[in-house]
Design a protein around this motif. Structure first.
Motif, PDB file in Angstrom:
ATOM      1  N   ASN A  97      30.564   0.305 -44.329  1.00  8.59           N
ATOM      2  CA  ASN A  97      29.203   0.139 -44.215  1.00  8.59           C
ATOM      3  C   ASN A  97      28.968  -0.874 -42.986  1.00  8.59           C
ATOM      4  N   GLY A  98      27.899  -0.746 -42.424  1.00 10.36           N
ATOM      5  CA  GLY A  98      27.430  -1.496 -41.113  1.00 10.36           C
ATOM      6  C   GLY A  98      27.067  -2.759 -41.461  1.00 10.36           C
ATOM      7  N   ILE A  99      27.091  -3.775 -40.698  1.00 13.41           N
ATOM      8  CA  ILE A  99      26.444  -5.061 -41.144  1.00 13.41           C
ATOM      9  C   ILE A  99      25.393  -5.353 -39.747  1.00 13.41           C
ATOM     10  N   ILE A 100      24.090  -5.436 -40.035  1.00 15.99           N
ATOM     11  CA  ILE A 100      23.154  -5.087 -39.132  1.00 15.99           C
ATOM     12  C   ILE A 100      22.169  -6.399 -39.069  1.00 15.99           C
ATOM     13  N   VAL A 101      21.778  -6.715 -38.071  1.00 16.40           N
ATOM     14  CA  VAL A 101      20.621  -7.826 -37.696  1.00 16.40           C
ATOM     15  C   VAL A 101      19.476  -7.233 -37.577  1.00 16.40           C
ATOM     16  N   PRO A 102      18.363  -7.394 -38.303  1.00 19.55           N
ATOM     17  CA  PRO A 102      17.163  -6.885 -37.651  1.00 19.55           C
ATOM     18  C   PRO A 102      16.387  -7.328 -36.522  1.00 19.55           C
ATOM     19  N   PRO A 103      15.369  -6.435 -36.145  1.00 21.86           N
ATOM     20  CA  PRO A 103      14.742  -6.724 -35.056  1.00 21.86           C
ATOM     21  C   PRO A 103      13.715  -8.145 -35.136  1.00 21.86           C
ATOM     22  N   TYR A 104      13.604  -8.499 -33.979  1.00 20.07           N
ATOM     23  CA  TYR A 104      12.468  -9.934 -34.183  1.00 20.07           C
ATOM     24  C   TYR A 104      11.516  -9.366 -34.493  1.00 20.07           C
ATOM     25  N   PHE A 121      10.512  -1.862 -38.378  1.00 16.76           N
ATOM     26  CA  PHE A 121      11.207  -1.148 -39.664  1.00 16.76           C
ATOM     27  C   PHE A 121      11.136   0.394 -39.337  1.00 16.76           C
ATOM     28  N   LYS A 122      10.350   0.962 -38.522  1.00 16.46           N
ATOM     29  CA  LYS A 122      10.426   2.347 -38.321  1.00 16.46           C
ATOM     30  C   LYS A 122      11.325   2.640 -37.078  1.00 16.46           C
ATOM     31  N   ASP A 123      11.715   1.680 -36.306  1.00 17.84           N
ATOM     32  CA  ASP A 123      12.575   1.896 -34.907  1.00 17.84           C
ATOM     33  C   ASP A 123      13.697   0.900 -35.132  1.00 17.84           C
ATOM     34  N   THR A 140       2.405 -13.373 -48.831  1.00 19.78           N
ATOM     35  CA  THR A 140       3.773 -12.823 -49.100  1.00 19.78           C
ATOM     36  C   THR A 140       3.819 -11.576 -50.170  1.00 19.78           C
ATOM     37  N   SER A 141       2.590 -11.531 -50.914  1.00 21.17           N
ATOM     38  CA  SER A 141       2.440 -10.458 -51.789  1.00 21.17           C
ATOM     39  C   SER A 141       1.877  -8.965 -51.256  1.00 21.17           C
ATOM     40  N   LYS A 142       1.654  -9.182 -49.943  1.00 21.69           N
ATOM     41  CA  LYS A 142       1.112  -7.935 -49.070  1.00 21.69           C
ATOM     42  C   LYS A 142       2.204  -7.051 -49.020  1.00 21.69           C
ATOM     43  N   ASN A 143       1.947  -5.790 -48.784  1.00 21.26           N
ATOM     44  CA  ASN A 143       2.991  -4.559 -48.687  1.00 21.26           C
ATOM     45  C   ASN A 143       3.491  -4.652 -47.167  1.00 21.26           C
ATOM     46  N   LEU A 144       4.781  -4.633 -47.127  1.00 27.34           N
ATOM     47  CA  LEU A 144       5.696  -4.863 -46.177  1.00 27.34           C
ATOM     48  C   LEU A 144       5.689  -3.541 -45.170  1.00 27.34           C
ATOM     49  N   ASN A 145       5.415  -2.323 -45.800  1.00 22.99           N
ATOM     50  CA  ASN A 145       5.723  -1.200 -45.055  1.00 22.99           C
ATOM     51  C   ASN A 145       7.121  -1.076 -44.425  1.00 22.99           C
ATOM     52  N   ASP A 146       8.228  -1.401 -45.337  1.00 24.53           N
ATOM     53  CA  ASP A 146       9.508  -1.366 -44.801  1.00 24.53           C
ATOM     54  C   ASP A 146      10.204  -0.189 -44.560  1.00 24.53           C
ATOM     55  N   ASN A 147       9.708   0.933 -44.757  1.00 19.05           N
ATOM     56  CA  ASN A 147      10.232   2.161 -44.194  1.00 19.05           C
ATOM     57  C   ASN A 147      11.580   2.317 -45.161  1.00 19.05           C
TER      58      ASN A 147
END
Length: 457
Positions: free
Chosen positions: A196-203, A329-331, A218-225
């Motif tokens: 498994n890769g250990i990855i940091v997210p984009p800014y 999240f998409k890229d 915070t209850s809003k949809n994140l569209n996290d892909n």
């Protein structure tokens, strides 16, 4: 006669200069003959867990003058230890890649590459170092004043109070193009198979989360892909959405988050970018301001009055970090993700060629979080969880097939820097063989994003 003598002296002088220049070592010959790349192999851990955190911990905070964490010595299973296995594999990788050094036997390494391709093989130079030495023997701990001194990730004070470089600072001092971190774990959830890769997210992913924290939405949809399903969580009963927002809170404010999504001022993790020696740490005596946590500053202890300012936050929003980590999240993942999973695929290919396979020997889903090494370096980060000690098939490969794992890592590193054409065989998880275009990290003709990591503006 005098004129002839003068002309003779002039030509002798010119001839002398020409001969002198001819025998001068040309500093550009090595650089221009073949590309030169610098790589750090980073075997995890190496130190020891000691209950006296005050003296033997890690993540030293100069505001409180305390270690904020215990030293993490790594995974163990019966008498098998992570720090020993990953060091052994890393040393073997170094040995293989030494053939790609300026003084190495590239033809020897080329023979290894011909096992993977019958295509054109480019010669490059690769300089490699280890981020640490062998782990400290357990029976010598009592004889050493600070047994974790050579293994800490973050900068720390010596017994006289003078700050010393931790491993992250030492990595950056080397100015590498690529850092390959090797780890393993005792166990993992059933959905984490293979490597498994250990990855940091984009800014931008973290920033969007922080805007939601600031607005209370915070209850809003994140569209996290579907990325949140890979977010790291220590406890199964914690929601993935909660661990995401908690990481967001740590990333921006250095404070944790309560269950009601408000800032937790009792959970302070320190300003990580000021815990290492590099270009992006704040100016001396920053701690005198930070200890007051003033509103409308980068040290604020309130979501709504936190303000991004300074070199680190400029860096985080730079195009170079988008290249390394992606943009959304998409890229997602950028060159770090590609490098990590390309090396994993080469390890699996090396094992497969040796007749070692298993239905769960696959490139598994990543662990995503605000990890320290991938975040606090400018180099491309390939950070790999090689396997799990409580799984028999993983254990056997990690103990008895280290040469094959090391070969996969070494070939993968070469491929990321030079590319490998026409990889032989038809494999399900076949590497692409594509190299990373490092030229996009160039800032000027003379310097790159990798070069400037320790240079002050």
């Amino acid at each position: 006669m005098n004129r002839t003598l003068k002309m003779l002296k002039k030509w002798i002088f010119v001839l002398f200069i020409m001969i002198f220049l001819a025998f001068l070592p040309d500093k550009n010959i090595v650089k221009d003959e073949f590309p030169l790349f610098k790589v750090v192999i980073d075997p995890g851990h190496g130190g020891v867990f000691i209950k006296d955190k005050k003296k033997h911990g890690d993540r030293f905070d100069i505001i409180s003058e305390k270690y904020l964490d215990y030293y993490a010595e790594g995974a163990s299973y019966k008498d098998i230890h992570e720090h020993k296995i990953v060091y052994s594999i890393s040393a073997k990788v170094i040995d293989l890649l030494s053939n790609c050094s300026r003084d190495g036997d590239f033809e020897k390494f080329k023979k290894i590459l011909t096992k993977y391709t019958n295509g054109n093989i480019k010669k490059i130079y690769i300089e490699t170092i280890l981020s640490r030495g062998e782990a400290i023997p357990a029976d010598t701990i009592q004889d050493i004043d600070d047994p974790n001194a050579d293994y800490r990730l973050y900068d720390f004070p010596n017994p006289k109070g003078k700050m010393q470089m931790g491993r992250i600072s030492k990595i950056n001092k080397y100015k590498p193009h690529l850092v390959v971190s090797l780890h393993l774990a005792r166990s993992a959830p059933p959905d984490y198979k293979g490597m498994n890769g250990i990855i940091v997210p984009p800014y931008n992913v973290l920033k969007n989360g922080f805007l939601m924290l600031q607005s209370g939405k915070t209850s809003k949809n994140l569209n996290d892909n579907n990325i949140l399903r890979s977010w790291f969580r220590e406890l199964k009963n914690t929601s993935l959405k909660f661990v995401f927002f908690k990481d967001v809170s740590y990333y921006f404010t250095s404070y944790g988050m309560k269950k009601d999504y408000s800032i937790d001022t009792d959970d302070f993790k320190g300003y990580k970018y000021n815990m290492v020696t590099w270009r992006y740490s704040d100016q001396p005596k920053w701690n005198l301001i930070a200890e007051k946590h003033p509103a409308n500053s980068k040290y604020s202890s309130d979501y709504k009055t936190f303000k991004e300012e300074g070199d680190f936050w400029e860096r985080e929003q730079s195009v170079y970090e988008e290249y390394r980590r992606g943009t959304s999240f998409k890229d997602f993942g950028g060159d770090n993700y590609f490098a990590t999973y390309e090396i994993i695929k080469y390890i699996l290919l090396s094992l497969n060629k040796a007749g070692i396979s298993h239905k769960d020997k696959i490139p598994g889903k990543p662990y995503i979080s605000t990890w320290s090494i991938p975040m606090l370096i400018n180099a491309i980060s390939a950070y790999i969880e090689l396997g799990y000690l409580d799984r028999k098939w993983d254990r056997e490969a990690l103990l008895y097939k280290q040469d094959k794992i090391a070969e996969g890592v070494a070939v993968g590193i070469y491929s990321l820097l030079a590319g490998i054409e026409k990889i032989d065989g038809n494999y399900k998880n076949k590497p692409t063989g594509n190299f990373i275009d490092l030229k996009k990290y160039d800032i000027t003709k003379e310097s790159s994003y990798f070069d400037i990591v320790v240079e002050r503006k």
